[in-house]
Motif scaffolding. Structure first.
Motif, PDB file in Angstrom:
ATOM      1  N   UNK A  45       0.819  -1.203   0.004  1.00  0.00           N
ATOM      2  CA  UNK A  45       0.039   0.339  -0.029  1.00  0.00           C
ATOM      3  C   UNK A  45       0.893   1.302   0.156  1.00  0.00           C
ATOM      4  N   UNK A  46       0.569   1.888  -1.033  1.00  0.00           N
ATOM      5  CA  UNK A  46       1.562   3.354  -0.943  1.00  0.00           C
ATOM      6  C   UNK A  46       0.436   4.536  -0.416  1.00  0.00           C
ATOM      7  N   UNK A  82       7.027  -0.742   6.954  1.00  0.00           N
ATOM      8  CA  UNK A  82       7.299   0.400   5.897  1.00  0.00           C
ATOM      9  C   UNK A  82       8.669   0.195   5.534  1.00  0.00           C
ATOM     10  N   UNK A  83       8.441  -0.219   3.989  1.00  0.00           N
ATOM     11  CA  UNK A  83       9.588  -0.376   3.201  1.00  0.00           C
ATOM     12  C   UNK A  83      10.493   0.514   2.519  1.00  0.00           C
ATOM     13  N   UNK A  84       9.680   1.633   2.179  1.00  0.00           N
ATOM     14  CA  UNK A  84      10.334   2.883   1.735  1.00  0.00           C
ATOM     15  C   UNK A  84       9.597   4.063   2.164  1.00  0.00           C
ATOM     16  N   UNK A 100       3.989   0.817   2.399  1.00  0.00           N
ATOM     17  CA  UNK A 100       3.801  -0.083   3.549  1.00  0.00           C
ATOM     18  C   UNK A 100       3.695  -1.636   2.857  1.00  0.00           C
ATOM     19  N   UNK A 101       4.434  -2.663   3.715  1.00  0.00           N
ATOM     20  CA  UNK A 101       4.212  -4.012   3.512  1.00  0.00           C
ATOM     21  C   UNK A 101       2.961  -4.473   4.273  1.00  0.00           C
ATOM     22  N   UNK A 127      -4.137   6.795   0.654  1.00  0.00           N
ATOM     23  CA  UNK A 127      -3.631   5.412   0.700  1.00  0.00           C
ATOM     24  C   UNK A 127      -4.054   4.705  -0.855  1.00  0.00           C
ATOM     25  N   UNK A 128      -3.352   3.967  -1.467  1.00  0.00           N
ATOM     26  CA  UNK A 128      -3.631   3.373  -2.738  1.00  0.00           C
ATOM     27  C   UNK A 128      -2.827   1.931  -2.702  1.00  0.00           C
ATOM     28  N   UNK A 129      -3.537   0.915  -3.128  1.00  0.00           N
ATOM     29  CA  UNK A 129      -2.870  -0.326  -3.335  1.00  0.00           C
ATOM     30  C   UNK A 129      -1.864  -0.137  -4.590  1.00  0.00           C
ATOM     31  N   UNK A 130      -0.714  -0.879  -4.342  1.00  0.00           N
ATOM     32  CA  UNK A 130       0.320  -0.722  -5.137  1.00  0.00           C
ATOM     33  C   UNK A 130       1.052  -1.946  -5.328  1.00  0.00           C
ATOM     34  N   UNK A 131       1.333  -2.415  -6.570  1.00  0.00           N
ATOM     35  CA  UNK A 131       2.219  -3.599  -6.845  1.00  0.00           C
ATOM     36  C   UNK A 131       3.601  -3.208  -7.495  1.00  0.00           C
TER      37      UNK A 131
END
Length: 153
Positions: A45-46, A82-84, A100-101, A127-131
């Motif tokens: 999730x971004x 939190x990855x980035x 977010x992971x 917040x947005x789903x991210x791939x």
């Protein structure tokens, strides 16, 4: 017509066979550890950090909130959630991002609600789903080996 169709079919089957060729660099154990799908990707999730409605004029108070915001980033990174994270540098309304992971927007919202800048209304989050590549999960550990200083100190 038959002379044309047979070579075309053979060409298609050859391309299909090449598309199915396994990646010689594939590391199954690493893919499993990082939660990668067959493409080496995973869901995140971004969060877009945007300028919030609250304007704080007191520089000391704003610095305190910023320091607490940075400490929260470190805590979430240490927890592996939190990855980035990072700011944009153009002074626009979107001030930065978090990746977010987590699997759901709701999980990410719960994490963003722990942020002192969000709590103070200085920032808001979209917040947005991210791939993206599952390799993003390696960023935080690698960053710790590169940084001489900590922003939150």
């Amino acid at each position: 017509m038959k002379k044309f169709i047979l070579p075309l079919l053979l060409a298609c089957f050859t391309l299909l066979a090449k598309a199915q060729t396994p990646n010689p660099n594939y590391d199954e154990a690493l893919a499993k550890k990082l939660g990668a799908d067959d493409y080496g990707m995973k869901k995140y999730v971004m969060a877009f950090l945007k300028t919030g409605p609250t304007k704080i004029e007191d520089k000391a108070k704003l610095a305190e909130i910023q320091k607490a915001h940075l400490k929260n980033i470190g805590k979430l990174a240490d927890e592996g959630k939190l990855v980035v994270a990072g700011p944009f540098m153009d002074g626009g309304e979107v001030e930065g991002i978090f990746i977010f992971d987590v699997r759901t927007i709701e999980e990410a919202r719960a994490l963003t609600n722990t942020d002192p800048a969000i709590q103070a209304g200085v920032l808001t989050m979209e917040l947005r789903p991210f791939y993206c590549s599952a390799a993003l999960k390696e960023v935080a550990a690698t960053h710790k080996k590169l940084a001489k200083k900590n922003f939150a100190d």
